[in-house]
Design an enzyme around this catalytic site. Structure first.
Site, PDB file in Angstrom:
ATOM      1  N   ASP A  35       6.573 -27.986 -63.682  1.00  0.00           N
ATOM      2  CA  ASP A  35       7.702 -27.319 -63.036  1.00  0.00           C
ATOM      3  C   ASP A  35       8.939 -27.376 -63.919  1.00  0.00           C
ATOM      4  OD1 ASP A  35       7.218 -28.008 -59.459  1.00  0.00           O
ATOM      5  OD2 ASP A  35       6.182 -26.714 -60.885  1.00  0.00           O
ATOM      6  N   ASP A  39      10.909 -24.207 -65.071  1.00  0.00           N
ATOM      7  CA  ASP A  39      12.309 -24.049 -64.659  1.00  0.00           C
ATOM      8  C   ASP A  39      13.222 -23.846 -65.858  1.00  0.00           C
ATOM      9  OD1 ASP A  39      12.026 -26.496 -61.973  1.00  0.00           O
ATOM     10  OD2 ASP A  39      11.620 -24.347 -62.002  1.00  0.00           O
ATOM     11  N   LEU A  85      13.331 -19.785 -53.834  1.00  0.00           N
ATOM     12  CA  LEU A  85      14.586 -20.535 -53.826  1.00  0.00           C
ATOM     13  C   LEU A  85      15.096 -20.755 -55.238  1.00  0.00           C
ATOM     14  CD1 LEU A  85      13.764 -23.333 -51.210  1.00  0.00           C
ATOM     15  CD2 LEU A  85      15.169 -21.293 -50.843  1.00  0.00           C
ATOM     16  N   GLU A 114      15.386 -31.090 -45.906  1.00  0.00           N
ATOM     17  CA  GLU A 114      14.003 -31.336 -45.528  1.00  0.00           C
ATOM     18  C   GLU A 114      13.171 -31.474 -46.793  1.00  0.00           C
ATOM     19  OE1 GLU A 114      12.545 -26.812 -44.596  1.00  0.00           O
ATOM     20  OE2 GLU A 114      14.055 -27.683 -43.263  1.00  0.00           O
ATOM     21  N   LYS A 116      10.644 -30.789 -49.720  1.00  0.00           N
ATOM     22  CA  LYS A 116      10.100 -29.563 -50.313  1.00  0.00           C
ATOM     23  C   LYS A 116       8.601 -29.760 -50.512  1.00  0.00           C
ATOM     24  CE  LYS A 116      10.597 -26.316 -54.144  1.00  0.00           C
ATOM     25  NZ  LYS A 116       9.155 -26.361 -54.543  1.00  0.00           N
ATOM     26  N   ASP A 118       4.755 -29.373 -51.401  1.00  0.00           N
ATOM     27  CA  ASP A 118       4.048 -28.801 -52.542  1.00  0.00           C
ATOM     28  C   ASP A 118       2.736 -28.220 -52.041  1.00  0.00           C
ATOM     29  OD1 ASP A 118       2.991 -29.964 -55.834  1.00  0.00           O
ATOM     30  OD2 ASP A 118       3.626 -28.016 -55.095  1.00  0.00           O
ATOM     31  N   GLU A 174       4.676 -23.889 -44.628  1.00  0.00           N
ATOM     32  CA  GLU A 174       3.973 -24.326 -45.833  1.00  0.00           C
ATOM     33  C   GLU A 174       2.649 -24.948 -45.432  1.00  0.00           C
ATOM     34  OE1 GLU A 174       4.598 -24.899 -50.218  1.00  0.00           O
ATOM     35  OE2 GLU A 174       5.681 -23.805 -48.655  1.00  0.00           O
ATOM     36  N   TYR A 226       9.080 -23.961 -41.097  1.00  0.00           N
ATOM     37  CA  TYR A 226      10.456 -24.300 -41.470  1.00  0.00           C
ATOM     38  C   TYR A 226      11.478 -23.221 -41.168  1.00  0.00           C
ATOM     39  CZ  TYR A 226       8.807 -21.906 -45.719  1.00  0.00           C
ATOM     40  OH  TYR A 226       8.245 -21.008 -46.611  1.00  0.00           O
ATOM     41  N   LYS A 291      19.674 -26.401 -46.896  1.00  0.00           N
ATOM     42  CA  LYS A 291      19.985 -25.124 -46.256  1.00  0.00           C
ATOM     43  C   LYS A 291      21.299 -25.214 -45.493  1.00  0.00           C
ATOM     44  CE  LYS A 291      15.068 -24.142 -45.416  1.00  0.00           C
ATOM     45  NZ  LYS A 291      14.035 -23.944 -44.380  1.00  0.00           N
ATOM     46  N   LYS A 315      15.235 -30.197 -57.139  1.00  0.00           N
ATOM     47  CA  LYS A 315      13.986 -30.610 -57.764  1.00  0.00           C
ATOM     48  C   LYS A 315      14.089 -32.037 -58.283  1.00  0.00           C
ATOM     49  CE  LYS A 315      11.037 -28.040 -58.217  1.00  0.00           C
ATOM     50  NZ  LYS A 315      10.744 -26.944 -59.139  1.00  0.00           N
ATOM     51  N   CYS A 409      -6.109 -17.161 -88.584  1.00  0.00           N
ATOM     52  CA  CYS A 409      -6.604 -17.206 -87.210  1.00  0.00           C
ATOM     53  C   CYS A 409      -7.833 -18.112 -87.138  1.00  0.00           C
ATOM     54  CB  CYS A 409      -6.960 -15.797 -86.737  1.00  0.00           C
ATOM     55  SG  CYS A 409      -7.768 -15.751 -85.115  1.00  0.00           S
ATOM     56  N   CYS A 412     -11.064 -15.671 -86.363  1.00  0.00           N
ATOM     57  CA  CYS A 412     -11.573 -14.621 -87.256  1.00  0.00           C
ATOM     58  C   CYS A 412     -11.202 -14.832 -88.717  1.00  0.00           C
ATOM     59  CB  CYS A 412     -11.094 -13.250 -86.793  1.00  0.00           C
ATOM     60  SG  CYS A 412      -9.307 -12.992 -86.978  1.00  0.00           S
ATOM     61  N   CYS A 427      -2.202 -12.876 -84.551  1.00  0.00           N
ATOM     62  CA  CYS A 427      -3.337 -12.405 -85.330  1.00  0.00           C
ATOM     63  C   CYS A 427      -3.336 -10.889 -85.223  1.00  0.00           C
ATOM     64  CB  CYS A 427      -4.640 -12.976 -84.777  1.00  0.00           C
ATOM     65  SG  CYS A 427      -6.121 -12.283 -85.545  1.00  0.00           S
ATOM     66  N   CYS A 432     -10.570  -9.266 -83.798  1.00  0.00           N
ATOM     67  CA  CYS A 432     -10.654 -10.703 -83.567  1.00  0.00           C
ATOM     68  C   CYS A 432     -11.399 -10.963 -82.254  1.00  0.00           C
ATOM     69  CB  CYS A 432      -9.254 -11.309 -83.502  1.00  0.00           C
ATOM     70  SG  CYS A 432      -9.246 -13.070 -83.058  1.00  0.00           S
TER      71      CYS A 432
END
Length: 673
Positions: A35, A39, A85, A114, A116, A118, A174, A226, A291, A315, A409, A412, A427, A432
């Protein structure tokens, strides 16, 4: 003053990276970066767009929440868009947000915090108190229909408990997997000899997207609601706290760790406290949601195209561990982009054992100064594959040398070229093997031609067997060829052939995206398809005509024109044409609105037989333009079968399954509703 080329190049590169990670996270439930790293990319892009507003486009990741709905389920258009958000990472960020929104209203602002969660954002619809449907967030406007799977979650009531229920109620929440359920799932996976689920978030998302709802039911998913999406009838609500109390009365589960705050300092204190006790909650969280409590103030503050102004996600700092960087390898993508990635000694970070992490490009490797043999700090946020932050210099081997980006590469042997002003090596060999594979995967993917069953592994099988060399070869595959492939039985082979056949009728803009032309994404493709109406017209259009189309700037136009000058690409187009792939948009009246209302959202159609006034391509485009989906086979989930003259076996199957059947007149009337 013109924007510097290096700024434009960086903006385009960031958009490409972010969209790629959006697809992995929202579409495939397989995130490849933390994250924190994601971010940082979004913040850098937002800063550049703020400094150069002329570079902002409608489909920039800073303007659009989530990612397009996948192909497994039918699509549903949300009554009210499901926004994402904006993020805060410190007390300073919270203060800055507080000051911004305080200027929008004349009254003091109080807050609610509240955890968050996942998990996976979901929208659940009730009509007259009865459960009607459920959809994932998708791109914020259109999500996946997961009605039957969500019905199996114990926290989702079939009927609302209150006596005075609203006529229509859309609830947002969620879906998550508790740590106990996650442990039980992996124990069952291990006992069955199946791969372990990476983390609870992937467990929740993967369980919710099962085609068999009984599998979802066995996974013990949970739901915390929520907020409301839409409300017709019902009580007059004035605050978030009041809304949550009412949801509890209706029978919904609401997170108990919700607090009210009068000051932003109090908000930050709760965020810090929540971080300290995050592992004692029984479920995974990656931050706190803040909020504005009063709903009338929210209405005054409004929203951007991506996020409400009245809410923000705080976060948590990512968790870190150290491990040994064994080596640095390079992978090659469909455009030839060479991406270095770290091979790590497996390390347990934030509940997940990981062994690889992307390093993005040569400059990022140099900036971090990481080398094979280093002990490195690995940071993980949001419970995804970690990022390599940097080396632990005190443990660096004495004979350590800097890693040098390869000149050739690895697939190739052709030179890897880094153009001036670009951050990535590429490349340039069109033959390739890695590029070919990635190009076919992109063409068949859910963002382009959406061929169900043509995933990464299947494409690899077909390429290795010599059955396909480029994406157009997909349309020459036969059931007999596919049945001969390992782990592909007769039923699956026929389903794949049906999916390939159905993809020929995809809208023109999807074909454009599938071609894999640099910088041509869905927004630009739709704009060109709407304006010029055919692939041939787009090919023939002069640069100034392309640039004049809203959403198509000079960079996209020049990339498009350059692509069409390559004889190989022209030959590829002709192979698609010979295969019967749709190259035209449906006819449009001059006075008709370009974008139609999603009157058929959430429905699934199957076409069979020949109609007098519609070609197969026109009927498909008309259905998809109204928000529905066209598939190649009839099932119990099919909403309508449209039957023309000389229908095939699909009509008989529709009758046996009691699926609604429309003749051409009824179909036309449905489109006109």
């Amino acid at each position: 003053m013109a924007v510097a080329k290096k700024v434009v190049a960086r903006v385009l590169a960031l958009r490409e990276q972010i969209q790629h990670h959006n697809d992995l996270y929202y579409g495939d439930d397989a995130p490849a970066v933390s994250d924190a790293e994601y971010d940082a990319l979004v913040r850098e892009l937002a800063d550049l767009e703020h400094a150069h507003p002329e570079l902002v486009v409608a489909d920039s990741p800073t303007q659009v929440p989530g990612a397009a709905a996948g192909s497994t389920f039918a699509e549903i258009t949300h009554i009210v868009p499901m926004l994402s958000l904006d993020n805060a990472f410190s007390l300073d960020d919270l203060h800055a947000w507080h000051e911004r929104i305080a200027k929008l209203v004349d009254e003091p602002v109080t807050y609610v915090t509240e955890p968050k969660m996942d998990g996976l954002a979901i929208s659940v619809l009730y009509e007259d108190g009865r459960y009607v449907r459920a959809a994932t967030r998708g791109d914020g406007r259109v999500g996946e229909d997961v009605t039957e799977n969500v019905r199996t979650i114990a926290d989702v009531p079939e009927r609302l408990r209150a006596s005075n229920v609203p006529e229509r109620l859309e609830v947002r929440g969620e879906v998550y997997m508790s740590l106990r359920a996650f442990t039980a799932l992996n124990e069952a996976q291990a006992a069955a000899g199946k791969p372990l689920v990476v983390n609870p978030r992937n467990g929740a998302a993967g369980s919710l997207r099962q085609k068999d709802a009984s599998i979802t039911a066995a996974r013990a998913l949970s739901l915390f609601c929520y907020q409301l999406g839409a409300l017709e009838g019902g009580p007059k609500l004035s605050s978030h706290r009041q809304t949550l109390d009412w949801l509890i009365e209706l029978g919904f589960a609401v997170n108990p760790n919700i607090l009210m705050h009068d000051t932003i300092e109090s908000v930050h204190a709760e965020c810090t406290s929540l971080e300290a006790r995050r592992h004692a909650l029984g479920y995974e969280i990656d931050g706190a949601v803040v909020k504005v409590d009063r709903l009338d103030l929210r209405a005054q503050m409004g929203s951007t195209s991506k996020a409400p102004r009245w809410a923000i996600a705080y976060k948590f700092p990512p968790e870190e561990r150290t491990t040994l960087l064994l080596d640095i390898h390079v992978s090659i993508g469909r455009t030839g982009r060479a991406t270095p990635f770290a091979m790590l000694e497996p390390v347990f970070v934030g509940g997940v054992t990981v062994s690889t992490a992307t390093l993005h490009n040569e400059d990022e490797v140099a900036r971090r100064d990481v080398r094979p043999g280093d002990t490195v700090t690995v940071r993980r946020a949001g419970d995804v594959i970690p990022e390599v932050v940097g080396p632990v210099l005190s443990k660096r081997p004495k004979k350590s040398t800097q890693w040098v980006f390869p000149t050739e590469c690895p697939n190739c042997g052709h030179p890897l070229i880094r153009a001036e002003g670009e951050a990535n090596h590429r490349c340039i060999n069109l033959d390739c093997p890695a590029r070919k594979w990635s190009r076919i995967v992109h063409f068949a993917g859910r963002g382009a031609m959406d061929i169900e069953g043509m995933g990464d592994e299947r494409v690899g099988q077909l390429v290795d067997a010599g059955l396909i060399v480029d994406p157009a070869d997909i349309y020459s595959l036969t059931t007999e060829q596919l049945v001969a492939m390992p782990r592909l039985g007769d039923k699956s082979a026929r389903a794949l052939v049906d999916a390939i056949e159905a993809s020929k009728q995809r809208p023109l803009w999807r074909v454009l995206v599938g071609l894999g032309i640099k910088h041509v994404g869905p927004s630009a493709a739709q704009a060109m398809a709407t304006s010029l109406r055919s692939l041939d017209a787009i090919f023939a259009a002069p640069l100034d005509a392309l640039v004049a189309i809203e959403g198509v700037g000079p960079i996209i136009a020049e990339s498009l024109a350059s692509w069409f000058t390559d004889e190989r690409n022209v030959a590829f187009i002709e192979k698609l044409r010979a295969a019967g792939v749709n190259f035209d948009a449906p006819p449009a009246d001059d006075d008709a609105a370009v974008y139609l209302a999603p009157t058929l959202a959430g429905l699934t159609f199957v076409l069979t037989g020949t109609m007098e006034h519609y070609t197969r391509e026109q009927a498909t485009a008309a259905i998809e333009a109204r928000g529905a989906k066209v598939t190649g086979s009839v099932s119990k989930k099919t909403s309508y079968v449209v039957a023309g003259d000389s229908p095939g076996t699909k009509l008989a199957k529709a009758e046996s399954l009691e699926v609604a059947i429309l003749d051409e007149a009824a179909f036309a009337a449905l489109l006109d509703d």
